[in-house]
Write an enzyme that holds these catalytic residues in place. Sequence first.
Site: not given
Length: 777
Positions: A111, A109
């Site tokens: 960005w 997980y």
Amino acid sequence: MQLTSNHWGTYQYKTENGKVTALLPFGDDSQPSEIGQGILDVLDGETRITHPMVRQSWLEGGPGNSQPEKRGADRYVAIDWDTASQLVGEELQRVIDDHGNQAIFAGSYGWASAGRFHHAQSQIHRFLNVVGGYTKSLNTYSFAAAEVMMPHVIGDFRNYTYNQTSWQSVIANSELFVAFGGVPLKNGQIGQGGVGRHIQRESLLAAHQNGVKFVSVSPLKTDMADEVQAEWLTIRPNTDTACMIALCYELLDKQLYDQQFLHRYTVGFDKFADYLRGVDDGVAKTADWAAAICDVPSASLRDLAMQMATHRTMLSLSWSLTRQAHGEQPFWAGVVLAAMLGQIGLPGGGFGFGYAATNTVGNNFLRNMPIADLPQGRNQVSSFIPVARIVDMLETPGAAFAYNGKIYHYPDIKIIYWAGGNPFHHHQDLRRLRRAWQKPDTIIVHDWCWNASSKHADIVLPTTTTLERSDIAMSPRDNYFVAMQQAQAPVGSARDDYDILRGIGRVMGVEESFTEGRDADEWQRWMYDVTRQSMAAYGYALPSYAAFLKEGWFKIDEFTEPTVILDKFRADPIANKLDTPSGKIEIFSQVIAGFGYGDCPPHPAWLTPPEWLGGKQHDSQLHLLCNQPTHKLHSQLDHGSVSRAAKIGGHEPVLINADDAAARGIADGAIVRVFNARGACLCGARLSREIMPGVLMISTGAWFDPDISGESGLDCKHGNPNVLTPDRGTSSLAQGPAAHSCLVDIEPWVGAPVEVTAFTAPQIIQTGRIAQMDDDI
């Protein structure tokens, strides 16, 4: 034009002697973010990882005998890429052969890069699918509770989040904008996949200038820009649901609700009305009832209900409302409140999820554009976890967990493979996570700098930054396409994720399956050409790939007509029924009732947070909230100049009401200890009247910096608030993160000054071959 793009904006870059020396604002962006400047001083700094690294104890003992308790404190041995690829490939194959692919956890997980091709999650997931799959995670830390709940209520969530009523409609038609959780413009600095032009501030100000009245329901005044002169309604954290339920009661009691709308477009209102009246529990959910819970005057609630009922009203629900105990309830209650007002589907009315949560919310162009991504293949492993249940998985393999009406079981994980994220930023109760991190045999991390995730890994593979590779910024949620040019050569021997995985694939015999015979540039051209063909079906003629690269960027025109959420449903609820069992908005859900969850009733309801003693917050403790930071994205670039300049004595600031500070002998700028039973950290105090009494605010993103010696008793010397937050699910339905349900104490730090070592690299052992490589570079 020499351009690069990131989640926080697009920039022109300048170079000198082969190094990036400046990032200049993109011409179309009148509100550029300062976050991007933070990378300039750390591209080649102490924290940069220049070669593949292996934790010394893992290299000497091997998986299963590597002294995992040393993760976060061990020395590292620098190795070459051939050796690194061999180690990773052989370890993956060992675990696959001995335990199966479900023993590899690669939720990964985070960005990471804004580029469409060099997106770390896409790369690692494609690669692991090629070798048979992996255990995945579902949902997001941002709004997991809503992701699971809202499909039961309105048939979907993400499509409504990124296709909601546009700012243009709000500006032209709204009269009253009530923001639960505010409209925090600092969050709007960023957008997934890249930002061409920042729109949130100009949109908010345009609405104000056109006469829209703003009400900010939040513990923080700074959650709404001063320029819009909003009414600030302070509210005790975690009580927004009670507030909205009381507003519903006032509409019901005063006969101010739209009965025709409820009859035609919703189901289950009769049962909810009984709850509001207290038919079963004997407690009417009046404004007086809510005032005692929310610390909001009952007269203010009654007045707000009247304003809502007599004006075109937009209800904005901040994503942060979902990150609390019973985080499924606030969004459900907000939708029901909007339904009672009867304005859903009307221009400037109804509800919205998270205006300014990112720059992409409230845009007004073709939504969910058919942008090609790197094909992922098929994951043959069915096991998964809700995104925030990683520690439960590591601590209790084989244990059962509830999720969205079913029972599943946690897999037994032997390898954690993380690329492009930092679990020691976004997860809760980091002391517990650090203990659980000792369970797997091997932890592999791709990263470019020595953050806590890298320091707690066994094998660290150094990646390039967006400035050191070419890519394309093209996102389904932003109308700017940017050719991201490589601005400088990679530092050290850093590689992009694609080349890293290609080398590992060569060891495992799957290189051709992974690459399909394409290099990175060929993949980018393929993705653009597929996107160009798909966009043509919507009437958009994108330039050729060559023309795009030559010009450097282009944009898709915005719609002339504003977007309005659920307008087609309102026009014809039969032809445009929702994807719910009834085809309507479900105020009462028979499906959720069938789940039988005691912590998630079948209609919106107020449920007391678990940490409240005797049904209320303990008087001696303060409520800790952890919002998104102003000077970085999550933990990205916390080590850069922009983020470090905002710290106090090297520590993350904690915002405290001036009266709370005075009662505890805390001066502005003082170093303080924030603590509870889960942990303790040091912060720098910032006194303010713009935070309500009884509440503290520490922004997330400070790099986790535990005191390895244990001498100070600090779980984080730097100020990471997630050493304090609880690691438990929102409810049995979504199992989302509940970080905002957190009580703490605070006191002046009376110990000796503590050195922050978050930005200090671990001790590196250089082999002769690596030393020679450095000389060559």
